[in-house]
Design an enzyme around this catalytic site. Sequence first.
Site, mmCIF file in Angstrom:
data_model
loop_
_atom_site.group_PDB
_atom_site.id
_atom_site.type_symbol
_atom_site.label_atom_id
_atom_site.label_comp_id
_atom_site.label_asym_id
_atom_site.label_seq_id
_atom_site.Cartn_x
_atom_site.Cartn_y
_atom_site.Cartn_z
ATOM 1 N N SER A 1 65.396 23.544 0.933
ATOM 2 C CA SER A 1 65.574 22.547 -0.118
ATOM 3 C C SER A 1 65.658 23.216 -1.495
ATOM 4 O O SER A 1 66.545 24.022 -1.739
ATOM 5 C CB SER A 1 64.441 21.526 -0.055
ATOM 6 O OG SER A 1 64.741 20.391 -0.839
ATOM 7 N N ASP B 1 70.492 14.038 6.637
ATOM 8 C CA ASP B 1 69.621 14.349 5.504
ATOM 9 C C ASP B 1 69.773 13.251 4.454
ATOM 10 O O ASP B 1 70.827 13.107 3.837
ATOM 11 C CB ASP B 1 70.001 15.709 4.909
ATOM 12 C CG ASP B 1 69.009 16.210 3.872
ATOM 13 O OD1 ASP B 1 68.304 15.376 3.261
ATOM 14 O OD2 ASP B 1 68.939 17.433 3.665
ATOM 15 N N HIS C 1 66.171 16.053 6.613
ATOM 16 C CA HIS C 1 65.992 16.972 5.488
ATOM 17 C C HIS C 1 65.077 18.145 5.811
ATOM 18 O O HIS C 1 65.390 19.287 5.497
ATOM 19 C CB HIS C 1 65.458 16.215 4.270
ATOM 20 C CG HIS C 1 65.299 17.096 3.065
ATOM 21 N ND1 HIS C 1 66.374 17.727 2.461
ATOM 22 C CD2 HIS C 1 64.194 17.485 2.367
ATOM 23 C CE1 HIS C 1 65.941 18.449 1.450
ATOM 24 N NE2 HIS C 1 64.624 18.329 1.364
#
Length: 289
Positions: free
Chosen positions: A136, A233, A263
């Site tokens: 991320s 996601d 995610h």
Amino acid sequence: MAAVALRSCRRGFSRFLSHGGFVPSSDTHSKDRRHKSTVQYATRPDLPKLAYRRVKGKSPGVVFLPGYGSNMNGQKAEALEEFCQSLGHSYLRFDYTGHGASEGVLAEGTIGMWKKDVLFMLDEFAEGPQILVGSSIGGWLMLLAAIARPEKTAALVGISTAADHIVTSFNALPLETKMQFQEKGEWTVPTKHSEEGVYKFSMDFLHEAENHCVLHSPLPVTCPVRLIHGLKDEDVPWHISMQVAECLLSADVDVILRRHGQHRMSEKEDIKLMVYTVDDLIDKLTTMV
């Protein structure tokens, strides 16, 4: 852009699986768990101490960069440590300022501050070339680190890479909505990854983050890059990984899309893919030497 292509060599991955592979931390019955690294603290003059775990070993080493509000004790981070131990490669994971066991306040952090954290840890504790694995926002920081420390960066593995995402998402809001948040002084984003149910980003955080956006021009990164992203996601759209791939100057870039991936990419098969990808890069880099 290169098509998805994972080479067939599974030397280290097979060895990892033969030892039982990654066992989630909730499984207390495993007898194959290796001794975990211990938490240590890096002291910096006039800056918060950073908590880290380190396994010494051969090159290339692996460094894990967690996501926003996350820490170094997640499933992906622990799986990589077990894998690196199984092959005898060095491994480093740590918490950014304001995260996990590190000092500092999360709400006072910035992209620039966390970039400095990453560079400090690379400079002080990562010996030789490293494979940076960023999750991320860690994927964003991974790219910033690769640009700043090309001599330390042997390869990159992005997982749900969130390059520029906070800035571009805010800028995409309707003008009236942006003005409301600006008057309030912070942007509130709903999320299922926080106990409060929201992430709060100050306007100062957003303005500072603009200085670190990377997708507005070619990215001077020439090492091998693998970008793994889930099509489901809901936090960071998969097309951001495609944008990153298009901006990279490297000729060795693969984008790997997981049809049911979310995610955090923390399902067993997601973690296997991450480890397999790192193993493939280790083999590639070792063969190149």
